[in-house]
Design an enzyme around this catalytic site. Structure first.
Site, short mmCIF file in Angstrom:
data_model
loop_
_atom_site.label_atom_id
_atom_site.label_comp_id
_atom_site.label_asym_id
_atom_site.label_seq_id
_atom_site.Cartn_x
_atom_site.Cartn_y
_atom_site.Cartn_z
N LEU A 11 -24.50 -22.72 64.48
CA LEU A 11 -23.53 -23.64 63.93
C LEU A 11 -23.86 -23.03 62.27
O LEU A 11 -24.70 -23.65 61.72
CB LEU A 11 -23.79 -25.02 63.83
CG LEU A 11 -23.02 -26.12 63.25
CD1 LEU A 11 -21.36 -25.98 63.62
CD2 LEU A 11 -23.20 -27.51 63.56
N ALA A 12 -22.98 -22.34 61.76
CA ALA A 12 -23.06 -21.81 60.35
C ALA A 12 -22.61 -22.89 59.27
O ALA A 12 -21.48 -23.35 59.54
CB ALA A 12 -22.52 -20.46 60.22
N HIS A 13 -23.45 -23.25 58.55
CA HIS A 13 -22.73 -24.18 57.32
C HIS A 13 -23.55 -24.47 56.32
O HIS A 13 -24.91 -24.11 56.42
CB HIS A 13 -22.84 -25.71 58.22
CG HIS A 13 -24.12 -26.11 58.52
ND1 HIS A 13 -24.86 -26.09 59.52
CD2 HIS A 13 -24.69 -27.43 58.15
CE1 HIS A 13 -25.89 -26.67 59.86
NE2 HIS A 13 -25.89 -27.49 58.99
N SER A 14 -23.24 -24.93 55.34
CA SER A 14 -24.28 -25.73 54.11
C SER A 14 -23.71 -26.84 53.87
O SER A 14 -22.99 -27.71 54.39
CB SER A 14 -23.80 -24.56 53.19
OG SER A 14 -24.82 -25.01 52.01
N LEU A 22 -19.06 -24.31 59.66
CA LEU A 22 -18.51 -25.65 59.43
C LEU A 22 -18.45 -25.85 58.03
O LEU A 22 -19.30 -25.50 57.27
CB LEU A 22 -19.41 -26.62 60.18
CG LEU A 22 -19.33 -27.95 59.66
CD1 LEU A 22 -18.26 -28.70 60.01
CD2 LEU A 22 -20.52 -28.50 60.26
#
Lengths: 90, 152
Positions: B65-68, B104
């Protein structure tokens, strides 16, 4: 009981972990308040929480806190979360 | 009926090629940019997050789940879907290699809860995940997600 779900940013993985932990706690009949937090907030919150839920990488980054730190490998494996939470609560 | 995750997705890529985890996150970032959710800066922020905190974003076997965090680079909430032709190592001991990267972006900490609930429902359904990661086209992914939303 206060539980903190921790991730790096506080919007993604910790939110998913919180949702699944709440499902498990409801099934176990445990009354607990689960909060999702990023690393900065978590360091403070972990001082008053009884349990911290997080991943292996972040548990190392979090370091020593008074709360019991539970490392979850698969955030969607409700059996894993159930087993580890049950063991921690008993 | 639960929220149909397909409707929340800014973009869907299937059988994508990525040489390493950075390239895989860049694909997820490009999907968010193409969908109008973020600017290119957010893609860099997602990569920085892994460099800073490690590969914890690989939250289940094969799923990242790639996110910042919310930032000026986030124009609106968004979700992108990238399934990889060849699995990529992120360096996560428990859950490597990764076959699905979900990008995300959120504007604040609460706005995307419905989307996250739908996402949690999909990711915890192992039968559905097998079909979703095997899907060869975006339409197949949408079809499976649509079925799940009706069933939920």
């Amino acid at each position: 009981m206060k539980i903190v779900a921790v991730c790096g940013m506080g919007i993604g993985t910790s939110v998913l972990l919180k949702m699944n932990a709440e499902k498990v706690l409801a099934k176990l009949g445990i009354d607990a308040d689960v909060e999702a937090a990023d690393m900065g907030v978590a360091r403070g919150a972990a001082q008053t929480a009884e349990i911290v839920l997080t991943s292996e990488e972040l548990a190392e980054e979090l370091g020593d806190v008074p709360a019991e730190v539970i490392v979850i490998k698969n955030f969607f494996d409700l059996d894993e979360i159930t087993e580890k939470l049950t063991a921690a609560v008993e | 009926m639960a929220l149909n995750l397909a409707e929340a997705l800014s973009s869907i890529d299937t059988r994508a090629e990525a040489a390493d985890w950075r390239a895989a996150i860049r694909l997820a970032g490009a999907g968010l940019v193409a969908g109008g959710a973020t600017t290119d800066a957010y893609t860099d922020e997602m990569i920085d997050a892994v460099e800073k905190h490690g590969p914890y974003i690989v939250i289940a076997p094969g799923v990242a789940l790639a996110h910042s965090r919310p930032s000026p680079a986030v124009l609106t909430g968004g979700l992108s879907w990238v399934s990889l032709a060849t699995p990529v190592e992120f360096g996560n001991k428990a859950n490597d290699p990764v076959t699905l990267v979900i990008g995300l972006a959120a504007t604040d900490h609460d706005a995307h809860l419905q989307v996250m609930q739908a996402l949690a429902g999909v990711l915890s359904d192992s039968a559905a995940m097998t079909r979703l990661t095997a899907a060869g086209t975006a339409d197949e992914v949408r079809a499976v997600l649509g079925e799940l939303a009706v069933a939920a």
